[in-house]
Design a protein around this motif. Structure first.
Motif, short mmCIF file in Angstrom:
data_model
loop_
_atom_site.label_atom_id
_atom_site.label_comp_id
_atom_site.label_asym_id
_atom_site.label_seq_id
_atom_site.Cartn_x
_atom_site.Cartn_y
_atom_site.Cartn_z
N GLU A 178 41.51 31.45 34.52
CA GLU A 178 42.51 32.32 33.92
C GLU A 178 42.14 33.78 34.20
OE1 GLU A 178 43.38 31.43 29.85
OE2 GLU A 178 43.55 29.26 30.22
N LEU A 179 42.86 34.37 35.16
CA LEU A 179 42.61 35.75 35.58
C LEU A 179 43.85 36.62 35.45
CD1 LEU A 179 40.54 35.04 38.85
CD2 LEU A 179 39.66 35.53 36.57
N TYR A 180 44.83 36.16 34.71
CA TYR A 180 46.10 36.90 34.66
C TYR A 180 45.96 38.24 33.93
CZ TYR A 180 46.58 34.59 30.02
OH TYR A 180 46.39 34.12 28.74
N ASN A 181 46.93 39.11 34.20
CA ASN A 181 46.96 40.46 33.63
C ASN A 181 45.69 41.25 33.94
OD1 ASN A 181 49.07 38.95 31.77
ND2 ASN A 181 49.48 41.15 31.57
N ASN A 182 45.45 41.44 35.22
CA ASN A 182 44.39 42.31 35.71
C ASN A 182 44.96 43.18 36.82
OD1 ASN A 182 41.54 41.87 34.52
ND2 ASN A 182 42.30 39.77 34.72
N GLN A 183 44.10 43.73 37.66
CA GLN A 183 44.53 44.54 38.80
C GLN A 183 44.01 43.94 40.10
OE1 GLN A 183 46.49 47.41 38.51
NE2 GLN A 183 46.68 46.81 36.37
N LEU A 184 43.82 42.63 40.11
CA LEU A 184 43.29 41.96 41.29
C LEU A 184 44.26 42.05 42.46
CD1 LEU A 184 41.86 38.91 39.36
CD2 LEU A 184 40.49 40.50 40.73
N SER A 185 43.74 42.20 43.65
CA SER A 185 44.59 42.40 44.83
C SER A 185 44.08 41.56 45.99
CB SER A 185 44.60 43.89 45.21
OG SER A 185 43.29 44.34 45.49
N GLY A 186 44.71 41.77 47.15
CA GLY A 186 44.30 41.02 48.34
C GLY A 186 44.86 39.61 48.33
N GLU A 187 44.43 38.83 49.29
CA GLU A 187 44.92 37.47 49.42
C GLU A 187 44.09 36.51 48.56
OE1 GLU A 187 45.21 36.22 53.44
OE2 GLU A 187 46.44 37.92 54.06
N LEU A 188 44.74 35.46 48.16
CA LEU A 188 44.02 34.40 47.46
C LEU A 188 43.15 33.68 48.48
CD1 LEU A 188 43.86 33.05 44.65
CD2 LEU A 188 45.69 31.50 45.40
N PRO A 189 41.84 33.64 48.26
CA PRO A 189 40.96 33.04 49.29
C PRO A 189 41.25 31.56 49.49
CG PRO A 189 39.73 33.44 47.26
CD PRO A 189 41.07 34.11 47.09
N SER A 190 41.16 31.13 50.71
CA SER A 190 41.44 29.73 51.03
C SER A 190 40.45 28.79 50.35
CB SER A 190 41.38 29.51 52.55
OG SER A 190 40.09 29.82 53.06
#
Length: 303
Positions: A164-176
């Motif tokens: 559960e990482l929702y409501n953050n400022q994470l960016s980039g691609e979701l790693p494979s």
């Protein structure tokens, strides 16, 4: 002789007071107290009392195995010495005001099963060392301002059930490497700044029941492989930039109860999906204006 007896008595009293919790663990706890303004905690610690009596500290067999300090007004940063609490199985710092990031020393917490630092003020990228938490089953870091990308080492958490990482400022691609999370059941990544396509490898996480990535910048077509996630009950893709036709095999996701795909650019006879998915209870494929109401599945965790 009397001096020797007195010394032995003092040692015995000290042993009774503190048990056999190692000095290294006690110092790590004191570091946490000092670095998070322990004197102003809602329930503070009496550092002169036995460690087992400190609020939220669980000791078993003279080892610190749990820290439960939710809603306790922790302000400051998690100290590097947290890594000295090598027997920890559960960390619960939910709903405090902890800032900074997870220190790289968490790599030493090989027995950690639960890590919950949700609803705080974390604002640093996730360390690569997070992948060393080989026993981790639950990772809850939602409602912070964590930036940067999810490190590819996340795929090493092969025991993980809940992410559960929702409501953050994470960016980039979701790693494979998310496809390596073979025991993952819930992946909640909504309201971040992720971009790129959903990796086809996600289908390797066969136990997934919930995928929620709404309100990001994902784009492209959905990978056909997603149709092999036959345990899926909730798929929430709203408010991204997905486009094209949905995979032909979507009808095989017969356990789906929630399918929210609105505010994208999907094509085809979307309305027919409702008839093809017998257990569907919530379905939205409509593109509405930015002033519209967006349905969300993420709710505040009160555990």
């Amino acid at each position: 002789m009397k001096t020797a007896k007195l010394t032995l008595l003092l040692c015995f009293v000290t042993l009774l007071s503190f048990g056999n919790v190692s000095t290294k663990e006690k110092e790590a706890l004191k570091d946490l107290y000092n670095s998070t303004n322990g004197a102003l905690w809602r329930t503070t610690w009496d550092l002169n009392s036995p460690v087992k009596d400190w609020h939220g500290v669980v000791v078993k067999d003279d080892k610190v195995i749990e820290l439960n300090l939710e809603f306790n007004n922790l302000r400051g940063k998690i100290p590097e010495s947290i890594g000295d609490l090598v027997y920890l199985k559960h960390i619960n710092f939910f709903r405090n005001k902890i800032s900074g990031g997870l220190p790289s020393t968490i790599k030493s917490l090989k027995s950690l099963v639960t890590l919950n630092v949700a609803f705080n003020m974390l604002n640093a990228p996730l360390p690569n060392e997070i992948g060393d938490l080989e026993s981790l089953r639950t990772l809850k870091l939602f409602m912070n301002t964590i930036d940067g990308e999810i490190p590819s080492t996340i795929g090493q958490l092969t025991n993980l059930n809940t992410l559960e990482l929702y409501n953050n400022q994470l960016s980039g691609e979701l790693p494979s490497t998310v496809g390596d999370l073979v025991n993952l059941q819930e992946m909640l990544l909504s309201s971040n700044k992720f971009s790129g396509k959903l990796p086809a490898s996600i289908a390797n996480a066969k136990d997934l029941k919930v995928i929620s990535v709404f309100d990001n910048n994902f784009f492209g077509t959905l990978p056909n492989s997603i149709c092999s996630l036959t345990k899926l009950e909730e798929l929430v893709l709203s408010d991204n930039a997905f486009y094209g036709n949905l995979p032909n095999g979507m009808a095989s996701l017969t356990n789906l109860k929630v399918l929210l795909i609105g505010n994208n650019d999907f094509k085809g006879e979307l309305v027919q999906l409702k008839n093809q998915l017998p257990n569907l209870k919530q379905f939205d494929f409509v593109n509405i204006s930015s002033q519209g109401t967006i349905v969300t599945l993420d709710t505040e965790d009160d555990n």
